[in-house]
Design an enzyme around this catalytic site. Sequence first.
Site, PDB file in Angstrom:
ATOM      1  NE  ARG A  35      -4.022  -2.130   0.838  1.00 11.80           N
ATOM      2  CZ  ARG A  35      -4.046  -3.319   0.216  1.00 11.80           C
ATOM      3  NH1 ARG A  35      -3.244  -3.560  -0.805  1.00 11.80           N
ATOM      4  NH2 ARG A  35      -4.896  -4.263   0.598  1.00 11.80           N
ATOM      5  CD  GLU A 181     -11.859 -11.022   5.579  1.00  9.72           C
ATOM      6  OE1 GLU A 181     -10.956 -10.985   6.433  1.00  9.72           O
ATOM      7  OE2 GLU A 181     -11.924 -10.225   4.639  1.00  9.72           O
ATOM      8  CE  LYS A 223     -13.536  -7.907   6.374  1.00 10.46           C
ATOM      9  NZ  LYS A 223     -12.753  -6.826   6.933  1.00 10.46           N
ATOM     10  CB  SER A 264     -14.000  -3.080  -0.171  1.00 13.36           C
ATOM     11  OG  SER A 264     -12.664  -2.956   0.233  1.00 13.36           O
ATOM     12  NE  ARG A 298      -8.155  -4.224  -0.947  1.00 14.08           N
ATOM     13  CZ  ARG A 298      -8.217  -5.360  -1.647  1.00 14.08           C
ATOM     14  NH1 ARG A 298      -7.591  -5.441  -2.794  1.00 14.08           N
ATOM     15  NH2 ARG A 298      -8.889  -6.395  -1.191  1.00 14.08           N
TER      16      ARG A 298
HETATM   17  P1  13P Z   1     -10.651  -5.004   1.885  1.00 15.44           P
HETATM   18  O1  13P Z   1     -11.901  -4.235   2.229  1.00 15.44           O
HETATM   19  O2  13P Z   1      -9.543  -4.133   1.365  1.00 15.44           O
HETATM   20  O3  13P Z   1     -10.935  -6.193   1.025  1.00 15.44           O
HETATM   21  O4  13P Z   1     -10.055  -5.565   3.249  1.00 15.44           O
HETATM   22  C1  13P Z   1     -10.887  -6.157   4.161  1.00 15.44           C
HETATM   23  C2  13P Z   1     -10.144  -7.125   4.993  1.00 15.44           C
HETATM   24  O5  13P Z   1     -10.264  -7.128   6.196  1.00 15.44           O
HETATM   25  C3  13P Z   1      -9.291  -8.125   4.341  1.00 15.44           C
HETATM   26  O6  13P Z   1      -8.929  -9.113   5.277  1.00 15.44           O
END
Ligand code: 13P
Length: 342
Positions: A35, A181, A223, A264, A298
């Site tokens: 990043r 997630e 998530k 995202s 992001r």
């Molecule tokens: P992004 O929203 O950039 O996909 O990141 C979310 C996240 O927690 C990735 O593990």
Amino acid sequence: MTLDAQKMQKTIHTLLTPGKGILAADESSGTIKKRFASIALESTEESRRDYRDMLLTTQGYQNFISGVILYDETVDQKSRKGPTFSETIAARGVIPGIKTDEGKEEHPFWNPQSLTRGLNGLGKRLKEYTDRSNGTLGFTKWRQVILVDPTPSVSFLDYAMHIMAEQAAWSQSEGYVPICEPEILMDGSHALDQCASVTSRTLEMLYTCMEAQQVDPALTILKTNMVLSGKETKKDAPEDVGTATLKAFQASLPSSMPGIVFLSGGQSSVQATENLNACALQAKKVKAPWILTFSYGRALQDDALKTWGGKNENVAAAQEAFLKRARLNGLAQRGEYAKTME
Ligand code: 13P
């Protein structure tokens, strides 16, 4: 109900406050380096501190952000003003949490599908996090990425989701709400319905594995991705994303699970807000039993990172950019966002 269960319920209630979402600021050392490379900044302990200080001292972000996911280093790193980041966040009534996974590793035969690592010694690590954060951390986050193509096998999904369920079990045993997630990646040229199929197969497997490991689904947060076509194909209409996403959830998730927070995943900031708004509207339409909101990395940070550019004199403008995305996503959570607000 045990004291831990009460604590977890309270954490969930706060994290899923209507009009708010979660900031994912848990980039690993490797990811934050990438990043920062985009703004030609070297990643050092100090530059990472300055960047996260910029984000986490933004005035009023607590009006739209209910939780912040942190990476190991940031938990007890001192902010510019002195207290640690965990304490700085908690002082605003926002709940800090911790990324517990230790990244992915290739599997010799399932490759290019990979497995997330980090279960070894997790119980002990969670106890250490309680001390290191002065008891302020409220949740954990564990990410498993899954490609749509090649189609993930039943055995792979079963194994990967069992690992995720075990992390959820350790988290609940220490009073932390597990944010699980599974991320179906946008990589590739697959169609929307292929993503829908892998998403619902994965989610169904996850909650089956949780049941097998006696994890209480009511004390978890999911998530996950929105249902989207691969990024090498067309951009989906938000209404199609809303419809397909809610359909996949209804086919696979228990109603006892309290909420879904979206990643995202490489969508542009505006696209992520538009699609969240469409999902919120569709959730209302079908009377979904879950709260839906954002947990973006992001899509909340990109504009702020670019505006900041590693320079002290840009802090105020960068904070404004961050606050704008947080506010618009807060509106999208309620289905009250319009593109003209950009
Ligand atoms: P992004 O929203 O950039 O996909 O990141 C979310 C996240 O927690 C990735 O593990």
